[in-house]
Structure formats: C-alpha cells, structure tokens
Design an enzyme around this catalytic site. Structure first.
Site, PDB file in Angstrom:
ATOM      1  N   THR A   1      -1.324   0.513   6.887  1.00  0.00           N
ATOM      2  CA  THR A   1      -0.961  -0.496   5.894  1.00  0.00           C
ATOM      3  C   THR A   1      -0.838  -1.831   6.617  1.00  0.00           C
ATOM      4  OG1 THR A   1       0.823  -1.278   4.445  1.00  0.00           O
ATOM      5  CG2 THR A   1       1.453   0.298   6.142  1.00  0.00           C
ATOM      6  N   GLY A   2      -1.010  -2.913   5.873  1.00  0.00           N
ATOM      7  CA  GLY A   2      -0.910  -4.228   6.498  1.00  0.00           C
ATOM      8  C   GLY A   2      -2.057  -5.108   6.046  1.00  0.00           C
TER       9      GLY A   2
ATOM     10  N   ARG B   1     -12.976  -8.047  -3.381  1.00  0.00           N
ATOM     11  CA  ARG B   1     -12.457  -7.929  -2.003  1.00  0.00           C
ATOM     12  C   ARG B   1     -12.024  -6.477  -1.744  1.00  0.00           C
ATOM     13  NH1 ARG B   1      -7.492  -5.985   0.398  1.00  0.00           N
ATOM     14  NH2 ARG B   1      -7.211  -7.058   2.369  1.00  0.00           N
ATOM     15  N   VAL B   2     -12.430  -5.968  -0.596  1.00  0.00           N
ATOM     16  CA  VAL B   2     -12.054  -4.612  -0.200  1.00  0.00           C
ATOM     17  C   VAL B   2     -11.409  -4.690   1.180  1.00  0.00           C
ATOM     18  CG1 VAL B   2     -12.955  -2.350   0.427  1.00  0.00           C
ATOM     19  CG2 VAL B   2     -13.857  -3.522  -1.591  1.00  0.00           C
ATOM     20  N   GLY B   3     -10.238  -4.091   1.328  1.00  0.00           N
ATOM     21  CA  GLY B   3      -9.548  -4.091   2.614  1.00  0.00           C
ATOM     22  C   GLY B   3      -9.813  -2.818   3.393  1.00  0.00           C
TER      23      GLY B   3
ATOM     24  N   GLY C   1      -5.387  -6.102   5.629  1.00  0.00           N
ATOM     25  CA  GLY C   1      -6.563  -5.253   5.783  1.00  0.00           C
ATOM     26  C   GLY C   1      -7.668  -5.846   6.633  1.00  0.00           C
TER      27      GLY C   1
ATOM     28  N   THR D   1       0.867  -1.176   0.000  1.00  0.00           N
ATOM     29  CA  THR D   1       0.000   0.000   0.000  1.00  0.00           C
ATOM     30  C   THR D   1       0.901   1.221   0.000  1.00  0.00           C
ATOM     31  OG1 THR D   1      -1.849  -1.036   1.159  1.00  0.00           O
ATOM     32  CG2 THR D   1      -1.612   1.281   1.494  1.00  0.00           C
TER      33      THR D   1
HETATM   34  N1  ASP Z   1      -4.009  -2.805   3.779  1.00  0.00           N
HETATM   35  C1  ASP Z   1      -3.945  -3.245   2.397  1.00  0.00           C
HETATM   36  C2  ASP Z   1      -5.126  -4.141   2.113  1.00  0.00           C
HETATM   37  O1  ASP Z   1      -5.432  -4.983   2.927  1.00  0.00           O
HETATM   38  C3  ASP Z   1      -2.689  -3.939   2.041  1.00  0.00           C
HETATM   39  C4  ASP Z   1      -1.410  -3.342   2.596  1.00  0.00           C
HETATM   40  O2  ASP Z   1      -1.433  -2.332   3.264  1.00  0.00           O
HETATM   41  O3  ASP Z   1      -0.327  -3.888   2.372  1.00  0.00           O
HETATM   42  O4  ASP Z   1      -5.701  -4.041   1.066  1.00  0.00           O
END
Ligand code: ASP
Length: 295
Positions: free
Chosen positions: A215-216, A193-195, A218, A165
């Site tokens: 970020t991470g 899919r939505v994070g 989701g 992200t």
């Molecule tokens: N948070 C983002 C998601 O889950 C992915 C990411 O931050 O690496 O879509």
C-alpha cells in the site's frame, strides 16, 4: 522446524498506509480486530489461504471504512474506478482487474479472472464486460452506494492527494501462501490511472516462500519494484524485515511512501511502513492478535 504441512497458520491485514497522524481510527481498528479473528478462525478450521485473503479483502471493500470498494473516491472525471488483485503462492496463479467501474467487489472479480480466463489482468471496459458476463454484483446507484471512509473528510475526496488500500496475506495449515489487495486508488487521480495494486509483482505477490500486499503511493511502489523485489531478496537470503525495509527505502528515495504486510512460509509476519501510519492487524499460531494504526 516447521514442515510445509503443519497446523500452523498466519494472517495479516492492512487498511492502507494513508493513515494521517492525529485522526481517530478506533472504529477501523475495531473492524480489523473482529475481521482478523473471524479470518483466523477460518484458517484454524482448515480453510485455504486463497479463500481467506479473498474473504478478508471482500469484507474490507464492502465495509466502506477504507479507500477501497465502497469507500473509494471518484477520479477527476467524477466516477469511481477500482483496482484489485489476488495471487496463490503454490501455483503462482494470479488474477487482477484495473480501472473497473460499477462493481461491488473487485477482489472477487480478480479471482474470477484467475480461475475463468487464461489471463492475469483485465482492465477498463473489458474487465466490466467480464464481470457482467459472470454476473458479479453491480453497484445499482453509485450516488447512494459510495460513502466517505473513516479518517477522511468529504472535501478531501476530491481535493487532496490522499490514498488508501486494503490487503490481506495468509499462510494456511497446508503451508500454502496467498495475497490479495484492493483499492480505490489515489484521490484526484486521472481517469484510467492505474497504480501498483492490480499489478502482480509490484502490488501483490505470493510464491512458495512469501506472500506480500503493498500500500502507498502506487507510482513510487511500481518504480521501486515493489512486492516482488522483496520476494527476490528474501529468496536469496535477506532477512524478511530487511528485505521490506530496503524496498520502503527505495520508495522514499523516489519521493513516495508505502507500507507492506508479509507472511513467510515459516509463519513470520512483518507489517512495516514509512508513511505516517498504516492500519493493520495480524495474528498467527505463534503470535497474539496485534492491531494498530501508528507506532
Ligand atoms: N497503492 C494505492 C494506489 O496507488 C494506494 C494506496 O495504497 O494507498 O493506487
């Protein structure tokens, strides 16, 4: 003590908490360094935090170096769907797009949703129709446009659970805070899919006290409460790093990992994560430019 208007500013960027130990992110760090300097110069010139987070995220998207915009991986149906959001602290205005296919800069479209519609979030076909009707730039040839981001192999694009992200948070000289986040999501995600990234609250938050971009993984960020849980703790007096650490702990407890960048009204910057690494850069009128991926 710093007043609400002062000539102070602060800025932090992230290129995702999906960094993998042992891989080389020198090119990413160089890009983050240059972009942070350019965006800090805009803040020093009096540009608004809202403009600067949009400009920063749009550049991170179009670089193709991160899992966002041009560097995004296809979903299991074989095409790229993007999520992005932006929020302005003083007004709490916010805009977002989710599961948007076929456009170059979802963060610019998110700002359009904020400014040109009464809504906060447009998804899928509706987000596409909005972007088309306002003539945002489309991807003309997806096969040619999308590239493999730095630190990822071509095989991993379709065959791993990696993720990435980009995000930006800023405080401008008027004391306004803003945040923006954009992603291609997690690799191998299902169509639709939505994070957390396009969700105002979990993924992105800005108010009078703090601006946050997450970020991470989701799903775990959403279930932890995410950015707004940090903002609530911070507002009630919990120290900035402690508020973020509590949220990160909760993400970990639920089985995920995450990273957070935040700036406060008093110009404090925090960049914390519990994944292997988080590509990040920050600078303020009180803090020299700092760029890193790992500890
Ligand atoms: N948070 C983002 C998601 O889950 C992915 C990411 O931050 O690496 O879509």
């Amino acid at each position: 003590m710093m007043g609400k208007t002062s000539n102070h500013y602060a800025l932090a960027l992230h290129g995702g908490a999906g960094a993998i130990a042992g891989r080389n992110y020198d090119a990413v760090e160089e890009h983050l360094r240059n972009l942070t300097q350019e965006c800090a110069a805009l803040l020093a010139d009096g540009r608004s935090a809202l403009d600067v987070v949009e400009i920063a995220v749009a550049e991170l998207e179009s670089s193709g170096m991160y899992v966002a915009g041009r560097g995004s991986a296809p979903n299991t149906a074989g095409y790229v769907e993007l999520d992005a959001s932006i929020m302005h602290g003083p007004t709490r205005d916010a805009g977002a797009v989710a599961a948007l296919a076929g456009f170059i800069s979802p963060v610019r479209i998110a700002r359009g949703v904020m400014e040109k519609t009464p809504h906060v979030l447009l998804a899928g076909a509706g987000a596409r129709a909005f972007a088309q009707s306002h003539a945002y730039t489309e991807v003309s040839d997806p096969g040619d446009y999308y590239i493999v981001p730095v630190g990822v192999t071509r095989d991993e694009l379709t065959n791993s659970s990696a993720h990435g992200t980009v995000g930006a948070v800023a405080r401008d000289q008027s004391g306004a805070l803003a945040a923006a986040t954009s992603t291609g999501g997690t690799f191998g995600k299902l169509e639709g899919r939505v994070g957390d990234t396009p969700l105002i609250g979990p993924g992105t938050w800005a108010d009078d006290n703090i601006a946050i971009s997450c970020t991470g993984t989701g799903e775990h960020i959403i279930r932890s409460g995410g950015a707004v849980s940090i903002a609530c703790a911070f507002k009630s007096g919990v120290a900035l790093e402690m508020a973020i650490t509590d949220m990160l702990y909760e993400v970990k407890r639920l089985g995920g990992n995450a990273g957070v960048i935040a700036v406060s009204q008093k110009n404090a910057i925090a960049t914390l994560y519990n994944s292997e690494g988080m590509k990040r850069a920050s600078v303020s009128t009180e803090q020299a430019l700092n760029v890193a991926t790992f500890k």
